[in-house]
Design a protein around this motif. Structure first.
Motif, PDB file in Angstrom:
ATOM      1  N   PHE A  93       1.021  -1.119   0.119  1.00 27.45           N
ATOM      2  CA  PHE A  93       0.013  -0.111  -0.013  1.00 27.45           C
ATOM      3  C   PHE A  93       0.695   1.116   0.054  1.00 27.45           C
ATOM      4  CE2 PHE A  93      -2.428   3.112   2.258  1.00 27.45           C
ATOM      5  CZ  PHE A  93      -3.574   3.393   1.313  1.00 27.45           C
ATOM      6  N   GLY A 150       3.715   1.444  -0.559  1.00 29.57           N
ATOM      7  CA  GLY A 150       5.075   0.890   0.037  1.00 29.57           C
ATOM      8  C   GLY A 150       6.085   0.809  -0.768  1.00 29.57           C
ATOM      9  N   VAL A 196      -3.898  14.289  10.928  1.00 34.06           N
ATOM     10  CA  VAL A 196      -3.361  13.401  11.742  1.00 34.06           C
ATOM     11  C   VAL A 196      -1.895  13.293  11.216  1.00 34.06           C
ATOM     12  CG1 VAL A 196      -3.358  10.997  12.694  1.00 34.06           C
ATOM     13  CG2 VAL A 196      -5.384  12.159  11.717  1.00 34.06           C
ATOM     14  N   GLU A 197      -0.962  13.701  12.240  1.00 34.91           N
ATOM     15  CA  GLU A 197       0.581  13.572  12.048  1.00 34.91           C
ATOM     16  C   GLU A 197       1.192  12.478  13.038  1.00 34.91           C
ATOM     17  OE1 GLU A 197       2.133  17.603  12.539  1.00 34.91           O
ATOM     18  OE2 GLU A 197       3.822  16.751  13.542  1.00 34.91           O
ATOM     19  N   SER A 250       2.160  12.572   7.695  1.00 32.32           N
ATOM     20  CA  SER A 250       0.723  13.216   7.905  1.00 32.32           C
ATOM     21  C   SER A 250      -0.221  12.849   6.819  1.00 32.32           C
ATOM     22  CB  SER A 250       0.980  14.694   8.162  1.00 32.32           C
ATOM     23  OG  SER A 250       1.092  15.277   6.907  1.00 32.32           O
ATOM     24  N   MET A 251      -1.503  13.057   7.463  1.00 34.35           N
ATOM     25  CA  MET A 251      -2.492  12.529   6.773  1.00 34.35           C
ATOM     26  C   MET A 251      -3.781  13.402   7.016  1.00 34.35           C
ATOM     27  SD  MET A 251      -4.194   8.885   6.233  1.00 34.35           S
ATOM     28  CE  MET A 251      -2.693   8.133   6.370  1.00 34.35           C
TER      29      MET A 251
HETATM   30  C1  SAM Z   1       4.784   6.131   1.081  1.00 35.79           C
HETATM   31  S1  SAM Z   1       3.397   6.233   1.906  1.00 35.79           S
HETATM   32  C2  SAM Z   1       3.434   4.743   2.899  1.00 35.79           C
HETATM   33  C3  SAM Z   1       2.367   4.099   3.358  1.00 35.79           C
HETATM   34  C4  SAM Z   1       2.502   2.801   3.994  1.00 35.79           C
HETATM   35  N1  SAM Z   1       3.053   2.102   3.356  1.00 35.79           N
HETATM   36  C5  SAM Z   1       1.158   2.658   4.708  1.00 35.79           C
HETATM   37  O1  SAM Z   1       0.821   1.331   4.568  1.00 35.79           O
HETATM   38  O2  SAM Z   1       0.349   3.316   5.125  1.00 35.79           O
HETATM   39  C6  SAM Z   1       3.809   7.570   3.315  1.00 35.79           C
HETATM   40  C7  SAM Z   1       2.654   8.390   3.575  1.00 35.79           C
HETATM   41  O3  SAM Z   1       1.701   7.275   4.378  1.00 35.79           O
HETATM   42  C8  SAM Z   1       1.428   8.257   5.482  1.00 35.79           C
HETATM   43  N2  SAM Z   1       1.666   7.879   6.883  1.00 35.79           N
HETATM   44  C9  SAM Z   1       2.567   6.662   7.070  1.00 35.79           C
HETATM   45  N3  SAM Z   1       2.785   6.565   8.350  1.00 35.79           N
HETATM   46  C10 SAM Z   1       1.863   7.544   9.062  1.00 35.79           C
HETATM   47  C11 SAM Z   1       1.642   7.997  10.460  1.00 35.79           C
HETATM   48  N4  SAM Z   1       2.186   7.034  11.237  1.00 35.79           N
HETATM   49  N5  SAM Z   1       0.770   8.803  10.482  1.00 35.79           N
HETATM   50  C12 SAM Z   1       0.264   9.515   9.574  1.00 35.79           C
HETATM   51  N6  SAM Z   1       0.502   9.270   8.389  1.00 35.79           N
HETATM   52  C13 SAM Z   1       1.452   8.281   8.111  1.00 35.79           C
HETATM   53  C14 SAM Z   1       1.602   9.715   5.069  1.00 35.79           C
HETATM   54  O4  SAM Z   1       0.500  10.313   4.461  1.00 35.79           O
HETATM   55  C15 SAM Z   1       2.951   9.522   4.353  1.00 35.79           C
HETATM   56  O5  SAM Z   1       2.985  10.549   3.432  1.00 35.79           O
END
Ligand code: SAM
Length: 233
Positions: A103, A105, A197-198, A221-222
């Protein structure tokens, strides 16, 4: 006999959200591989650190975060060559991947390069949307609602159209796109339905109404948006 390549999802940051299977594979691994932003600590490695075996060989893939895809592709090419050298000797490699490996990833880029030649096993992980929803509180989707996942770098017009067509939205990779995302949601009258959410599940976790979010957002963050589903609950 070649070794097996394991793509392990480590969850969103809290090591307790790693699966038992991922923890078992990591603690038994003679060789692990993981991505890292050039010059920075690897987030994936930090999640798995307590499980790494003493003396395990660590293959670090320095992946530059540039708009152009070429430099990252070159880093994955080089990483795949290094990992394949280990697999050819009959040693398993456990690849560490934050969240879920398939995902958004990083593991998928290694899988794409090596799955034709080696046995690959993927261990799913808790993804960052599930973690952010758990931190933010309101349920994300119910019954026949449609969830739309949007990467922050999307152009504003495209983002607006996709949000208009969705019941609930998760906007990932916020970082430097926060201002644009805020403007799009403001234009749609959805700022009051949006939560920022950070670093969900980490000690530094921040959860705020989007209206109160800081001016600068980190990459991890999201933004979650629900459009009003109270009638289902
Ligand atoms: C390259 S993607 C990776 C996603 C990851 N493989 C997953 O399964 O969620 C990176 C993005 O995931 C989100 N993200 C990953 N970890 C996070 C966390 N602990 N809190 C908030 N957002 C997160 C952020 O939006 C970030 O920019």
């Amino acid at each position: 006999m070649s070794g097996t390549l394991y793509g392990t999802g480590l969850g969103p940051g809290d090591p307790e959200l790693m699966t038992l299977k991922a923890a078992r594979l990591i603690s038994g691994a003679d060789v692990v591989a993981y991505p890292a932003l050039a010059g920075a600590e690897s987030f994936a490695r930090s999640i798995a650190a307590a499980h790494l075996k003493d003396g395990a060989v660590e293959l670090r893939l320095d992946v530059p975060m540039t708009v152009a895809r070429g430099p990252a592709q070159a880093a994955y090419d080089a990483g795949a060559v290094e990992i394949s050298g280990v697999l050819e000797q009959g040693t398993d490699v456990v690849f560490l991947c934050e969240g879920d490996p398939l995902f958004y990833g990083s593991f998928m880029y290694i899988q794409a390069r090596l799955s034709g030649r080696f046995t690959v096993e993927v261990v799913p992980g808790v993804n960052s949307i599930s973690a952010s929803v758990a931190a933010a509180g309101p349920p994300l989707v119910a019954r026949n609602e449609v969830l739309t996942v949007i990467p922050g770098p999307l152009a504003a017009d495209d983002m607006r159209a996709r949000i208009e067509g969705a019941d609930a939205v998760a906007i990932m990779k916020v970082g430097r796109h926060l201002g644009k995302i805020r403007d799009v949601l403001d234009g749609l009258g959805l700022v009051d339905r949006a939560t920022y959410v950070e670093r969900a599940t980490l000690a530094e976790q921040v959860v705020l109404p989007l209206a109160d979010a800081p001016a600068d957002a980190p990459y991890f963050s999201m933004i979650l948006v629900t459009k009003g589903r109270d009638q289902w609950l």
